[in-house]
Design an enzyme around this catalytic site. Structure first.
Site, PDB file in Angstrom:
ATOM      1  CG  ASN A  61      -0.407  -0.188   2.525  1.00 38.38           C
ATOM      2  OD1 ASN A  61       0.620  -0.820   2.686  1.00 38.38           O
ATOM      3  ND2 ASN A  61      -1.048   0.378   3.530  1.00 38.38           N
ATOM      4  CD  GLU A  74      -5.350  -5.939  -1.266  1.00 41.67           C
ATOM      5  OE1 GLU A  74      -4.836  -4.807  -1.167  1.00 41.67           O
ATOM      6  OE2 GLU A  74      -6.007  -6.473  -0.358  1.00 41.67           O
ATOM      7  CB  CYS A 111     -11.051  -2.435   0.254  1.00 43.30           C
ATOM      8  SG  CYS A 111     -10.419  -1.770  -1.297  1.00 43.30           S
TER       9      CYS A 111
HETATM   10  N1  THU Z   1      -5.212  -1.598   2.601  1.00 43.98           N
HETATM   11  C1  THU Z   1      -4.631  -2.399   1.653  1.00 43.98           C
HETATM   12  O1  THU Z   1      -3.579  -2.075   1.106  1.00 43.98           O
HETATM   13  N2  THU Z   1      -5.262  -3.552   1.338  1.00 43.98           N
HETATM   14  C2  THU Z   1      -6.387  -4.015   1.941  1.00 43.98           C
HETATM   15  O2  THU Z   1      -6.843  -5.102   1.612  1.00 43.98           O
HETATM   16  C3  THU Z   1      -7.063  -3.206   2.953  1.00 43.98           C
HETATM   17  C4  THU Z   1      -6.454  -1.911   3.265  1.00 43.98           C
HETATM   18  C5  THU Z   1      -4.513  -0.371   2.982  1.00 43.98           C
HETATM   19  C6  THU Z   1      -5.181   0.914   2.636  1.00 43.98           C
HETATM   20  C7  THU Z   1      -4.559   1.845   3.655  1.00 43.98           C
HETATM   21  O3  THU Z   1      -3.280   2.269   3.166  1.00 43.98           O
HETATM   22  C8  THU Z   1      -4.316   0.971   4.849  1.00 43.98           C
HETATM   23  O4  THU Z   1      -4.345  -0.377   4.392  1.00 43.98           O
HETATM   24  C9  THU Z   1      -5.315   1.142   5.968  1.00 43.98           C
HETATM   25  O5  THU Z   1      -6.611   0.992   5.515  1.00 43.98           O
END
Ligand code: THU
Length: 155
Positions: A61, A74, A111
């Site tokens: 992320n 993802e 998400c």
């Molecule tokens: N996030 C992801 O990268 N993947 C997920 O499946 C859920 C959430 C990230 C988004 C944000 O940077 C952090 O996790 C907190 O929500």
């Protein structure tokens, strides 16, 4: 009126039950959390995709002070794979997350926006994308990205 049930079957695995091939992809997803840029949430997510040419691509992320500009691990991973290897199917996608220096006990689940992207990538490649969601207590195995999004938007 008619009632319908949309159900999916998932496998719950312990680390000791994983094949070497799958374990390698999960290990790469765990490693990918290290390069996450998450100064706002402090929730570091990593993803790894095994392509049908044997390559494993990693992503994580990437947050931004303008919050909606950031992107989940993802989508960073899947878009990078499609950008660089548009003709290679993603056979396996593994996802892991750590916060406070520890991997999460529960599996991390994608998400809604990522589910939409995973589904379309699977449709585009015309081959199932298996998904492994890592947690220290248990690992969830989903046999196809389509299972993550019943009644997905398509036309
Ligand atoms: N996030 C992801 O990268 N993947 C997920 O499946 C859920 C959430 C990230 C988004 C944000 O940077 C952090 O996790 C907190 O929500």
């Amino acid at each position: 009126m008619e009632n319908r049930i949309c159900s999916i079957e998932i496998e719950i695995l312990k680390e000791s039950e994983l094949s070497e091939r799958v374990k390698k992809v999960i290990d790469e997803a765990k490693k990918a959390t290290e390069n996450s840029y998450a100064p706002y949430s402090k929730f570091q997510v990593g993803a790894a995709a095994l392509l049908d040419n044997g390559l494993i691509l990693k992503g994580n992320n990437q947050e931004n002070i303008a919050y909606p500009s950031g992107l989940c691990a993802e989508r960073v991973t899947v878009f990078a794979a499609n950008a660089n290897y548009p003709n290679n199917a993603l056979q396996i996608l593994a996802i892991a997350a750590q916060t406070g220096g520890k991997f999460t006990e529960k599996s991390i689940t994608p998400c809604g926006a990522c589910r939409q992207v995973l589904c379309e990538t699977e449709q585009r490649q015309k081959a199932p994308m298996e998904i492994y969601l890592y947690g220290t207590e248990e690992i969830i195995h989903i046999k196809s990205a389509a299972d993550l999004l019943p009644l997905a938007f398509e036309f």
